[in-house]
Design an enzyme around this catalytic site. Structure first.
Site, PDB file in Angstrom:
ATOM      1  N   GLY A  47      49.959 -28.833 -37.575  1.00 16.03           N
ATOM      2  CA  GLY A  47      50.320 -28.469 -36.207  1.00 16.03           C
ATOM      3  C   GLY A  47      51.809 -28.619 -35.999  1.00 16.03           C
ATOM      4  O   GLY A  47      52.274 -28.858 -34.878  1.00 16.03           O
ATOM      5  N   GLY A  48      52.566 -28.472 -37.069  1.00 18.35           N
ATOM      6  CA  GLY A  48      54.007 -28.716 -37.043  1.00 18.35           C
ATOM      7  C   GLY A  48      54.810 -27.713 -36.255  1.00 18.35           C
ATOM      8  O   GLY A  48      56.001 -27.942 -36.024  1.00 18.35           O
ATOM      9  N   ARG A  49      54.197 -26.602 -35.820  1.00 27.17           N
ATOM     10  CA  ARG A  49      54.922 -25.631 -34.998  1.00 27.17           C
ATOM     11  C   ARG A  49      54.478 -25.684 -33.544  1.00 27.17           C
ATOM     12  O   ARG A  49      54.839 -24.813 -32.745  1.00 27.17           O
ATOM     13  CB  ARG A  49      54.729 -24.217 -35.554  1.00 27.17           C
ATOM     14  CG  ARG A  49      55.282 -24.030 -36.945  1.00 27.17           C
ATOM     15  CD  ARG A  49      56.780 -24.299 -36.990  1.00 27.17           C
ATOM     16  NE  ARG A  49      57.545 -23.273 -36.281  1.00 27.17           N
ATOM     17  CZ  ARG A  49      58.814 -23.423 -35.911  1.00 27.17           C
ATOM     18  NH1 ARG A  49      59.449 -24.569 -36.138  1.00 27.17           N
ATOM     19  NH2 ARG A  49      59.450 -22.445 -35.289  1.00 27.17           N
ATOM     20  N   GLY A  50      53.693 -26.695 -33.214  1.00 24.34           N
ATOM     21  CA  GLY A  50      53.254 -26.853 -31.834  1.00 24.34           C
ATOM     22  C   GLY A  50      54.240 -27.669 -31.025  1.00 24.34           C
ATOM     23  O   GLY A  50      55.338 -28.025 -31.478  1.00 24.34           O
ATOM     24  N   PHE A  51      53.847 -27.984 -29.803  1.00 24.02           N
ATOM     25  CA  PHE A  51      54.711 -28.688 -28.857  1.00 24.02           C
ATOM     26  C   PHE A  51      55.187 -30.027 -29.413  1.00 24.02           C
ATOM     27  O   PHE A  51      56.392 -30.271 -29.560  1.00 24.02           O
ATOM     28  CB  PHE A  51      53.936 -28.856 -27.546  1.00 24.02           C
ATOM     29  CG  PHE A  51      54.576 -29.745 -26.533  1.00 24.02           C
ATOM     30  CD1 PHE A  51      55.951 -29.757 -26.346  1.00 24.02           C
ATOM     31  CD2 PHE A  51      53.796 -30.573 -25.725  1.00 24.02           C
ATOM     32  CE1 PHE A  51      56.544 -30.580 -25.396  1.00 24.02           C
ATOM     33  CE2 PHE A  51      54.368 -31.390 -24.777  1.00 24.02           C
ATOM     34  CZ  PHE A  51      55.746 -31.398 -24.612  1.00 24.02           C
ATOM     35  N   LYS A  83      38.458 -33.370 -28.140  1.00 22.79           N
ATOM     36  CA  LYS A  83      39.503 -34.248 -28.668  1.00 22.79           C
ATOM     37  C   LYS A  83      38.989 -35.678 -28.809  1.00 22.79           C
ATOM     38  O   LYS A  83      39.350 -36.398 -29.750  1.00 22.79           O
ATOM     39  CB  LYS A  83      40.719 -34.212 -27.752  1.00 22.79           C
ATOM     40  CG  LYS A  83      41.988 -34.691 -28.417  1.00 22.79           C
ATOM     41  CD  LYS A  83      43.189 -33.900 -27.955  1.00 22.79           C
ATOM     42  CE  LYS A  83      44.400 -34.173 -28.835  1.00 22.79           C
ATOM     43  NZ  LYS A  83      45.511 -33.251 -28.597  1.00 22.79           N
TER      44      LYS A  83
END
Length: 545
Positions: free
Chosen positions: A10-14, A159
């Site tokens: 998820g390294g390109r997320g917020f 989650k």
């Protein structure tokens, strides 16, 4: 120097972007960025960051990873010492199966892949919402809080399931795990709370304060979340028993009044501070009604009712958390204070498309109407009430037909405007104000909002008509039929009385409710509970089938 390999799923997320940059600032880390996009596309804002240089030197690399595909995960994490699972990359919040496979099944795949690849540490970025369902306030809550009994939105529910999976996986095959629960994360790249509020402000809705405005909330700047994730990794690397298999709340350690936080954001962006208080229970029941209507109309998309419901819940309840465990066991302390005036400028202003069409209309006029109905300006309110009473008399008690009354009113307005134009600018020392031509114009924004609202209402009618044409929803049929019958009866026999009662209630009910909100809410709650008890007794005493 012994370099450690880190993987950020998820390294390109917020949060992922902030974590990647913070890891690159540490000289002993090699960073693998794993995300669902086929290739890495840098934004203009990243041109001068550490990322392009790290990619060119090999300190950073990109892996296309679909967390539903275990071999892709293994390819990205093989040989790494720590994996951060920060975001699953959900593209739609209305597809339960898609969200479940990305969040819950994705968590299982990441855990199993880490065990197979002998990864030493796995850290999951969860959310404080897993213990907050909005039904009661949380004051300085700590990690002893249980998961919420019932979640209002699907993503938080999923989650919480994923977090439980990560914590249960601790110390199996040498894998150490922990989870962080940041509260209300904001900062550059935020796509939820702050963009929603700013978009509301652009169209006038952010003038309102829901409830008393005294509820407290914890907010967390995104840089602090990234810092906490790295602190958790270092603590797990020391094999601290007090960290592995545990969850920790993360905040800025600066609880603030929710509406004060919102006001500071809006002021910094040039919008008006919220000033008009709306009754809390009235807003809450309205949101629940809208949510129920969406569900009953079998809409394929909820048109943003879930985000709206979540923001209203946050705006009504106190939710503050104790971070002493994170401070003690993982050595966390905020690296960026809650100075919104400095931080908010980095957050891009959202576009109109991020709001549901039905939430847009109301605009600047919404605040003016609320001011009038709540008697903020008594002179203006009385003037509007007197004008409406005169119009009511003119159309319903003058003895003329509706068409004749409308024609005579238009004639009177025409003569008045013409006479005003010929008046001198000064009469006996009194200045006569001229009416500017702009007073008769409708702005492009207001017209766009009006057309959007009409289109939204038309689409609702089409949805109901389509459902009726299918002949499968008898519940909807009876609701529509009964509503139309009552509308026919009222318009045929009681239209004059209904409009008169509505006019009086409009100028009294909101004002009275605001003054005696707690008393009225208490009476309503008593009646609702009494009706519920009566229904239970009735059901218990019914003869068996």
């Amino acid at each position: 120097m012994n370099l450690r390999t880190c993987v950020v799923i998820g390294g390109r997320g917020f949060i992922g972007r902030s974590l990647v940059l913070r890891l690159l600032k540490l000289d002993d880390r090699i960073v693998r960025i794993a995300d669902s996009a086929q290739s890495l596309q840098l934004d203009p804002s990243e041109t001068n960051s550490l990322l392009p240089q790290a990619l060119s030197t090999g300190r950073a690399s990109y892996f296309h990873v679909d967390v539903r595909n275990k071999p892709q995960i293994i390819n990205a994490i093989e040989g790494s010492s720590v994996v951060f699972f920060v975001e699953a990359g959900t593209s739609s919040t209305h597809d339960f199966y898609g969200c479940y496979t990305l969040i819950v099944q994705g968590a299982k795949n990441v855990i199993n892949a880490c065990r197979e690849c002998k990864v030493k540490r796995l850290i999951y970025n969860s959310s404080a919402d897993v213990v907050f369902d909005g039904s009661y306030d949380i004051h300085n809550g700590d990690e002893s809080l249980l998961y919420a009994w019932k979640f209002e939105d699907m993503l938080t529910d999923l989650k919480a399931q994923a977090e439980a999976l990560f914590l249960f996986a601790n110390d199996i095959d040498g894998l150490l795990t922990c989870a962080l629960r940041p509260s209300n994360v904001f900062g550059p790249g935020d796509t939820e709370i702050i963009p929603f509020l700013v978009n509301q402000a652009k169209f006038g809705w952010a003038k309102f304060i829901i409830g008393s405005g005294n509820n407290m909330s914890d907010f967390t700047y995104v840089e602090n979340v990234a810092h906490a994730l790295i602190c958790a990794d270092e603590a797990l690397d020391s094999r601290m028993v007090s960290v592995s298999g545990k969850a920790f709340f993360i905040t800025n350690l600066e609880p603030v009044k929710f509406w004060e936080f919102v006001s500071r954001i809006l002021e910094d962006l040039g919008y008006q501070r919220p000033m008009i208080k709306l009754p809390a229970m009235l807003v809450w029941y309205t949101v629940l009604l809208v949510k129920w209507m969406h569900a009953k109309m079998a809409s394929t998309k909820l048109n943003g009712s879930a985000p709206l419901h979540g923001v209203v819940r946050l705006a009504l309840r106190t939710s503050t958390f104790n971070c002493s465990a994170a401070q003690k066991h993982i050595g966390y302390s905020p690296v960026v204070s809650l100075e919104v005036q400095e931080n908010i400028r980095c957050i891009p202003t959202p576009t109109l498309s991020s709001l549901p069409a039905c939430c847009i209309y109301g605009g600047a006029g919404a605040g003016a109407v609320a001011n009038i109905l709540l008697w903020r300006d008594e002179k203006k309110t009385f003037t509007c009430f007197l004008a409406l009473v005169l119009l009511y008399y003119w159309f319903f008690f003058s003895g003329r037909t509706f068409t004749s009354s409308a024609a005579k009113l238009l004639l009177l307005v025409t003569v008045t405007l013409l006479g005003h134009a010929f008046l001198p600018s000064n009469i006996l020392g009194f200045t006569v104000e001229r009416i500017s031509s702009s007073s008769f114009e409708i702005s492009e924004v207001d017209m766009t909002n009006l057309v959007t609202a009409i289109a939204c209402m038309w689409n609702r009618v089409v949805q109901v008509t389509r459902a009726l044409a299918q002949g499968e929803d008898w519940n909807l049929f009876f609701k529509v039929a009964v509503s139309l019958y009552f509308l026919k009866v009222i318009s045929s026999h009681y239209l004059t009385e209904a409009i008169g009662v509505g006019l009086v209630l409009a100028f009294t009910s909101f004002f009275v409710y605001e003054q005696y909100e707690e008393e009225i809410d208490g009476i309503v709650n008593f009646l609702v509970n009494a009706m519920g008890t009566a229904m239970e007794l009735l059901m218990d005493n019914l003869p068996p089938v």
